[in-house]
Design a protein around this motif. Sequence first.
Motif, short mmCIF file in Angstrom:
data_model
loop_
_atom_site.label_atom_id
_atom_site.label_comp_id
_atom_site.label_asym_id
_atom_site.label_seq_id
_atom_site.Cartn_x
_atom_site.Cartn_y
_atom_site.Cartn_z
N GLN A 643 0.81 -1.33 -0.08
CA GLN A 643 0.08 -0.08 0.07
C GLN A 643 0.91 1.46 0.10
O GLN A 643 0.31 2.27 -0.42
N GLU A 651 -3.69 -6.35 -3.31
CA GLU A 651 -2.65 -6.99 -2.58
C GLU A 651 -2.43 -6.75 -0.89
O GLU A 651 -2.22 -5.51 -0.83
N PRO A 652 -2.79 -7.62 -0.03
CA PRO A 652 -2.54 -7.37 1.08
C PRO A 652 -1.19 -7.30 1.85
O PRO A 652 -0.19 -7.79 1.17
N ASN A 653 -1.04 -6.45 2.91
CA ASN A 653 0.18 -6.23 3.38
C ASN A 653 0.37 -7.54 4.52
O ASN A 653 -0.45 -7.93 5.00
N ARG A 654 1.47 -8.35 4.07
CA ARG A 654 1.63 -9.60 4.97
C ARG A 654 2.42 -9.44 6.14
O ARG A 654 2.62 -10.37 6.90
N ASN A 655 2.89 -8.44 6.56
CA ASN A 655 3.63 -7.97 7.52
C ASN A 655 4.99 -9.16 7.60
O ASN A 655 5.12 -9.64 8.43
N TYR B 210 -5.72 -9.90 6.15
CA TYR B 210 -5.84 -8.71 5.80
C TYR B 210 -5.73 -7.54 7.01
O TYR B 210 -6.11 -6.49 6.82
N TYR B 212 -3.42 -6.45 8.33
CA TYR B 212 -2.26 -5.20 8.08
C TYR B 212 -2.64 -4.35 7.28
O TYR B 212 -1.85 -3.42 7.03
N THR B 213 -3.63 -4.73 6.43
CA THR B 213 -4.07 -3.71 5.34
C THR B 213 -5.51 -3.01 5.60
O THR B 213 -5.68 -1.98 5.35
N LYS B 215 -8.33 -1.47 8.17
CA LYS B 215 -8.54 -1.23 9.62
C LYS B 215 -9.46 -2.00 10.43
O LYS B 215 -10.22 -2.69 9.81
#
Lengths: 696, 244
Positions: A643, A651-655, B210, B212-213, B215
């Motif tokens: 992001q 695409e999600p943030n996967r940490n 999701y 971390y993406t 809220k």
Amino acid sequence: MPSSTNKPSLRQILFGSPIRAFGVVSLVFLVSLAIAPAKNHFSEWRHYQNQYLSLIQGRGDAVTLRRHFRGGIQQNWLPELGVVDRCTTCHVGQKEATLTDVGLQPFRRHPVMAHNVDQFGCVMCHRGQGAATTVEEAHSSTLAWEQPILPARYTEASCGQCHRAPLAETPELNLGRNLLAREGCVHCHTIKLPGGDTMKATDDPPSLSHIADKTTREWIYAWLKDPQAYAASATMPNFKLNDDNVRDISAFLVANSTPVAGDAATVSAKPGDTTAGASLYGESFCASCHAVQNAAGNVVGGNVGPELTRVGNKVKPEWLTAWLRNPRVYDPPTGMPHYRFNDQQISTLGTFLLAKSDSDFLANVHLDPATPEQITHGKTLVQEYGCAACHEINGIKRPENFAPELTRIGSKPITQLIFLPGMQHALPNYISAKIRQPRSFGSSLKMPQYTFTTQQIDALTTALLSRTDRAQTIPPALAVTATPESTYQPAGKAGQLMSDLACFSCHKINGRGGDMAPDLSWEGTSVQRAWLQQFLKNPNTLRPALIRRMPKFNLADSEINLLTDYIMTVYQTPAFDRDSIDSSGDSRVQVEQGRQLFYSKYACQSCHIVDPKADKGYVGPTLTQVGSRLTAAWVYHWLKDPQSLRPGTVEPNRNMSDDDARALTAFLMSQRSGGRPGNKAAKVQGERVPRLEARK
Amino acid sequence: MMRQTILVGLIVICAALWGCTRKNTSAVGPTPTAFGTALVESSGGKQIGGVGTTLPQPVVVQVNDDQGNGVAGAPVEFTGPRGVSFDPASGVTDSSGQFTTNVMLGSMAGRYQLGASTHTKAQKSVDLKLEEIALGDQERLGAHLDETYCNRCHNPESTPERVSNYDNLEVKPHSFTEGDTLNKMSDADLTAIISHGGPALNKSPLMPPYGYTLKKMEIQALLAYIRMVSDPPYRPAGTYYVQK
């Protein structure tokens, strides 16, 4: 007077003796003293509070609820926002998380929302009279109060008072604001924004100064009669003009038109057949911007350019040829790219487009040559209907403040509105009725008839209801400002080339441009030079599931080099250096570890394809040759936080840990095209995937 | 004489009142010319709309006779909870035995039970229950997030703008309307699976995290939306309160 002695008068009964008079006066006094407490005791809010107490009685959570309950009038005072709310006096349970099963107002729990009631109050969003303590006065319009409660379907309008930028939470408001700008509303109606700017139109109504080059008077006549009969998706509204007026306006527009040099051209190439035309239309991805109505009546294709279903009825063949050769001759700022078509291609595409016509469309239009009176009358009509508010017309000035200003329409007192008989006297009803059928308010009104859907009308009403006094006067510190509109223009020869190709019609760069295609602001950091060159020469598809794609512009090598140099040098992210990670020395172990992570831990194959034989996911771009396309640094930082590089990406943030991201980068960078070591890796991986499945 | 006048006056007033009320009831729609014995839904049930908005599709019901053929000219009346309005609310069926009405849902989010009814020749009432869903602000945000992030895998249907990825996945995701499966999962479970991905509940890693993406509020909205559209309806587990 015998009667007076026999029957004492009322006055004598009440005040006959001093004691009696004292008693009566005391009684009256006591009763009048009791009025106020009685009114208080029988007040509506007390009734609701008692009802609430009996509602919670016997529930498992009654003790908690009763502890939270505070009797009496509740008030929320927010001096900064100018809000005084007593709504929670009756809406007692709105904060109780356990009251999910209560469907009865005023005791329903308030749905979860972004704002805290204690900080924002109720009337900020719902409007109504916050200080009132009766149902009628708080919710409905009375003589004393001009802001009745806002119907639930327009609630997003209140978000728009402070939030000037689009919010994910307010799809309807966003749509409404887009429509205001896109459907031409703001050409005639001024909407001032709090910063001092005015809302700008995003549509681009064509100039009519040279219209005779492009089309015939007959077509103009038919179009003005009913634009939607020519193209179902036409933006131009119907002005409901009578035959004589349409005849005169078309006469004026044609007579007033001046020719443009080079606006008519012929090509010597023989016309191509329809299949060649259809495939060239497909290859050039015309459908990304232009729609065509199919046999089933559905309009299929993009809405950036005009619909082409009956374009053969509209354009003159010589004009079309010149337009396909270079649209910027006729209309320099057009959003249409300058495709470098050769003569054969122009002929093929031109024949194909001219065949898109309807033999019935102009069959009934027969116009006699225009007389000078008709032309003069046409000019008067053009001025009267404000055609120049949208279109550029020779010799006619753009009218200022042609239609009522809508800056504060959301706070318009309803005493200033004239309602139709049978209409509910409320502002939202007035606004939506005006948009739905403007002329129902009077046949002499100039506002034309649009073809909005109910959803679009609701969205437009929402956007207009957000233009309140509060929206204009709220302290800047409390408002969430929109990012200012960008007027970015790339410099030099490359900038000219980008304008010529109309890159901004689809791509956004540094805040300016469309949102159909990826943002290119950091493209130079993201991609490799060789890939970009190849892509511009022959754009292949990164995302198989997309129907709108990058067209092939038939660029010369020198143009490709110019564009590539510019993008690689200028469009860099300040966050990291594109060469900061070198993947050439990655070990096989690292690549193998990345593969494991790709297929098992992160299961990237659900959306991406690395091995075309085994993987099927196509939500994200194909990654078969990603090692030849992207830079290692971009891949690494993308994996760490997608992001941050492209806000709003799916695409999600996967940490991801640094090690995992690095290993995945090594694996992805090993996916290269044509005879490099990566290809071998792809083969190995083809064997591995079934084994992974077997283990599941 | 006086008494007679009063009597006559009273009779006149009564007659006028009766006339007025009669007029009101008979003014509704055309009179039925035929009667059926069954009422079935043709289309328009189980739609999802917003609070206070007209449903995207009209609701169509059909009056049938004993043989299952449509009956033209049969009476149909719609009723709904407070806040729901029908356009028109009652009338007679068209030539194919169908009756069409546009439904505007009330201003509360939730499920709306609508009733349609007709009656037989013997004045026996035949009823039909329909259900429609009104999304509130929170659920609408959920629907928007679903469209952006979830739909492409969780919805097996494709549209020209969005090709479904459902068929490409080895482990098939659950559609959000699959109440039989999703209703058994608690809010905490669903939140965990959205935030931390499939492995959080020992399910497939094809479902990415999701947390971390999105809220926290967005995940709550998504959850509210999933609960709202589930079929059969979701009933939260936990304490049920006995109403006195």
